[in-house]
Motif scaffolding. Structure first.
Motif, mmCIF file in Angstrom:
data_model
loop_
_atom_site.group_PDB
_atom_site.id
_atom_site.type_symbol
_atom_site.label_atom_id
_atom_site.label_comp_id
_atom_site.label_asym_id
_atom_site.label_seq_id
_atom_site.Cartn_x
_atom_site.Cartn_y
_atom_site.Cartn_z
ATOM 1 N N GLU A 40 0.840 -1.200 0.000
ATOM 2 C CA GLU A 40 0.000 0.000 0.000
ATOM 3 C C GLU A 40 0.878 1.253 0.000
ATOM 4 O O GLU A 40 0.637 2.201 -0.755
ATOM 5 C CB GLU A 40 -0.889 -0.015 1.242
ATOM 6 N N ILE A 41 1.938 1.224 0.844
ATOM 7 C CA ILE A 41 2.865 2.360 0.916
ATOM 8 C C ILE A 41 3.574 2.532 -0.426
ATOM 9 O O ILE A 41 3.729 3.647 -0.925
ATOM 10 C CB ILE A 41 3.871 2.145 2.070
ATOM 11 N N LYS A 42 3.981 1.416 -1.026
ATOM 12 C CA LYS A 42 4.649 1.482 -2.325
ATOM 13 C C LYS A 42 3.743 2.117 -3.367
ATOM 14 O O LYS A 42 4.178 2.950 -4.166
ATOM 15 C CB LYS A 42 5.026 0.061 -2.776
ATOM 16 N N ALA A 43 2.460 1.711 -3.363
ATOM 17 C CA ALA A 43 1.506 2.253 -4.331
ATOM 18 C C ALA A 43 1.345 3.752 -4.132
ATOM 19 O O ALA A 43 1.345 4.521 -5.099
ATOM 20 C CB ALA A 43 0.164 1.540 -4.178
ATOM 21 N N LEU A 44 1.244 4.175 -2.858
ATOM 22 C CA LEU A 44 1.102 5.604 -2.567
ATOM 23 C C LEU A 44 2.346 6.364 -3.025
ATOM 24 O O LEU A 44 2.247 7.429 -3.634
ATOM 25 C CB LEU A 44 0.875 5.817 -1.067
ATOM 26 N N LEU A 45 3.514 5.803 -2.725
ATOM 27 C CA LEU A 45 4.753 6.471 -3.107
ATOM 28 C C LEU A 45 4.869 6.571 -4.622
ATOM 29 O O LEU A 45 5.297 7.594 -5.150
ATOM 30 C CB LEU A 45 5.957 5.706 -2.540
ATOM 31 N N SER A 46 4.485 5.518 -5.333
ATOM 32 C CA SER A 46 4.587 5.549 -6.795
ATOM 33 C C SER A 46 3.634 6.578 -7.368
ATOM 34 O O SER A 46 3.915 7.201 -8.390
ATOM 35 C CB SER A 46 4.298 4.165 -7.371
ATOM 36 N N GLN A 47 2.479 6.795 -6.694
ATOM 37 C CA GLN A 47 1.532 7.807 -7.153
ATOM 38 C C GLN A 47 2.085 9.209 -6.912
ATOM 39 O O GLN A 47 1.869 10.110 -7.718
ATOM 40 C CB GLN A 47 0.202 7.668 -6.406
ATOM 41 N N ILE A 48 2.787 9.381 -5.780
ATOM 42 C CA ILE A 48 3.223 10.722 -5.390
ATOM 43 C C ILE A 48 4.576 11.045 -5.997
ATOM 44 O O ILE A 48 4.756 12.093 -6.596
ATOM 45 C CB ILE A 48 3.284 10.833 -3.841
ATOM 46 N N VAL A 49 5.532 10.141 -5.850
ATOM 47 C CA VAL A 49 6.920 10.478 -6.169
ATOM 48 C C VAL A 49 7.210 10.360 -7.652
ATOM 49 O O VAL A 49 7.760 11.266 -8.243
ATOM 50 C CB VAL A 49 7.881 9.564 -5.364
#
Ligand SMILES: [Zn+2]
Length: 93
Positions: A40-49
């Motif tokens: 979930e964190i990876k998905a959020l980071l890929s969306q943001i970063v």
């Protein structure tokens, strides 16, 4: 007397086996929850970063060096990081 002793050993063995199985199952559940959270964190980071860094990457008219992967200017002839010749030899544009 011996039969009672064997029975106690069996009961203890069953209890110990049950406790080990329970700890393994709980560990697996915790592990899968952790893996889920990490994904979930990876998905959020890929969306943001990634979109931001990709936009900045394109804005600066940079491309990746095919040799070392570091960002180099599209107009650069040599990679500033590894010295690979980027343009001029086999460029057919
Ligand atoms: Zn390079």
């Amino acid at each position: 007397m011996e039969a009672i002793g064997v029975g106690i050993v069996w009961i203890l063995g069953i209890i110990v086996t049950y406790m080990i199985l329970q700890s393994i199952i709980l560990g697996a559940i915790n592990h899968s929850k952790l893996a889920h959270d990490v994904n979930e964190i990876k998905a959020l980071l890929s969306q943001i970063v990634i979109p931001e860094s990709k936009a900045a990457f394109d804005e600066a008219t940079r491309e990746k060096c095919p040799g070392c992967g570091s960002p180099v200017l599209k107009t650069a002839i040599y990679c500033s990081a590894c010295g690979l010749r980027l343009h001029g030899v086999d460029e057919d544009v």
